[in-house]
Design an enzyme around this catalytic site. Sequence first.
Site, short mmCIF file in Angstrom:
data_model
loop_
_atom_site.label_atom_id
_atom_site.label_comp_id
_atom_site.label_asym_id
_atom_site.label_seq_id
_atom_site.Cartn_x
_atom_site.Cartn_y
_atom_site.Cartn_z
N SER A 528 0.76 -1.21 0.00
CA SER A 528 -0.13 0.02 0.21
C SER A 528 0.73 1.23 0.10
CB SER A 528 -1.01 -0.07 1.28
OG SER A 528 -1.91 0.83 1.20
N HIS A 643 -7.87 -5.08 -0.91
CA HIS A 643 -6.56 -4.44 -0.45
C HIS A 643 -5.81 -5.41 0.34
CE1 HIS A 643 -4.23 -0.98 -0.53
NE2 HIS A 643 -4.08 -1.07 0.94
#
Length: 671
Positions: A528, A643
């Site tokens: 991320s 994610h």
Amino acid sequence: MVPVADDPYLWLEDISGDDALDWVRKHNEPTLAEFGGERFEQMRSEALEVLDTDARIPYVRRRGDYLYNFWRDAANPRGLWRRTTLQSYRTAEPAWDVIIDVDELARLDDTNWVWAGADVIEPEYSLALISLSRGGSDAAVVREFDMTTRAFVAGGFELPEAKTQVSWEDENTLLVGTDFGDDSLTESGYPRLVKRWRRGQALDEAELVFSAASTDVIVAASVDRTPGFERTMLRRAIDFFNDDVYELRGAELIRIDAPTDASVSVHRSWLLIELRSDWYTGSAEHVAGSLLAADYAEFLAGTAQLQVVFEPDAHTCLNHYAWTRDRLVVVTLADVASRVEIVTPGSWQGEPVSGIPENTNTAIIDVDEHGDEMFLDSSGFDAPSRLLYGTAGGELAEIKRAPSFFDAADLKVNQHFATSDDGTAIPYFVVSHRHVEAPGPTLLGGYGGFETAQTPGYDGVLGRLWLARGGTYVMANIRGGGEYGPTWHTKAMREGRHLVAEDFAAVARDLVERGITTVEKLGARGGSNGGLLMGIMLTQYPELFGALVCSVPLLDMRRFHLLLAGASWVAEYGDPDNPDDWEFISKYSPYQNISAARKYPPVLITTSTRDDRVHPGHARKMTAALEAAGHPVQYYENIEGGHAGAADNAQTAFRSALIFEFLHRTLNFCL
């Protein structure tokens, strides 16, 4: 908006387009062919054993008379939502009562459901709003569930797939923020409107309660139904770090007059304000990182005296806190080592909690807001989790202990400090072997963003696949995180973003200078925002590393704000459409700084098709551009996972084995 002509790989942003998915398949196949094999399969099996073992601690949350847990294992890869009593939980083999079997639900619905949580109405605990995600994305469907009949309510509340915010107002009324259609979402893709939805109404008939601007990040309502302290709160996120917080009384909105960048919370009669910047109230100066308290009613009336619950110093910061009914449990970090205190409201005096193992990281797992019960978890790099149970102000007892997944007898943990380019001391932890000759293969991890602190903790998969095979692991506590409070983060926002990379590079150099590793044997990984860091290391500091792993990353910082939730991060990174901001963003944006003239270390880039937070186009386009520039790059995209990059334990084990096989190969790790 970036012109299409400036980006030859823009077509890879078409998440599920035929051409883009064909490109994904053509990149997945050679990666799996390259890194499959006997060791990969062995590591996948070892990782899955860690993730699926019944000996794990089943962490719980109290709801009324029961402790609830969500559990995945080999027999239940999608998971079970289940509950038990405290008495049973404290036994070696608790008797679990299964409320929802997600695997069975997925089979009946023919949908790859991933559990996304449950909002159970309090204090009745009679109904729940169950959130289910397709493939692990942030967007989820919401369905009403009857806790007594153990069935979804026919004709009950049901919301289609969206990034929904919802709260019970009463048994027949919800406060909902969701995708209501045109102009109901912010530019970040989150709810802009809050509506009151009554049972039996069509959703489009729900009453508008509050609306935010499209340029805001999100608006959300929360309802406290504690008898005697019933309140409805509304939070309008202006950007990622600034909120307006209101109490809704009937049709009246009462703003809580605290700094917008402070975290504001109300518990019973108390207001807490956690400061991210210095605050001069007219009578006193309070420094960033402080936690302040006041009588809530007096604060609204303008007569409150703010009291200091916690004030940071150069080495100590506030990490997290939670309320029991009458006490505040506070966890602080002192040079990234955790301390726990029980604070008494009114006097706001804290008493250290006894019974916590030394040299471990401690986190609050759950507290009973209607009683005095608390669950704390303590673990270290070489010490498996211990679940501690007790009462606020009382004694703690260990009631669960996680198994050891690898032999840590030969491991040692040291903390060092590297000196960054501007002279700042950057702490980092080294987990190494006493009897393995240095320099050796070393994996460096870092994040550096959004005031998220990286703290020591036990990782059974890392332990088995890396440490147990003789590798060294390093955690870097770089700026951008929250290891030393909000100023550790704010210095590295926007035009200060270069500090994150400089800190990480300083740690990498320090590891080599200390003889812990060599450049050829040093790998790094991040996901991320940490994936952005890996992209910067690749393009700006390639000479420092032997290999890099870049997962679910941001990489195209020219377009990040136009993709999925990217607009919500403008406060962190800056606005690429503002020429002044693009001036500093352009200097580090990995996608725009690829050089065919420099030598890059091998890199593995991973993402998920179902990631609806960080667009998979970042990873796809970076891979294509690196290939065009002649650099070594491996790519893997999981179809599910959101994610997190994986939707179940098997996918997590697969991804872990792939990453560590890549590191073993590229760092010449000899067993």
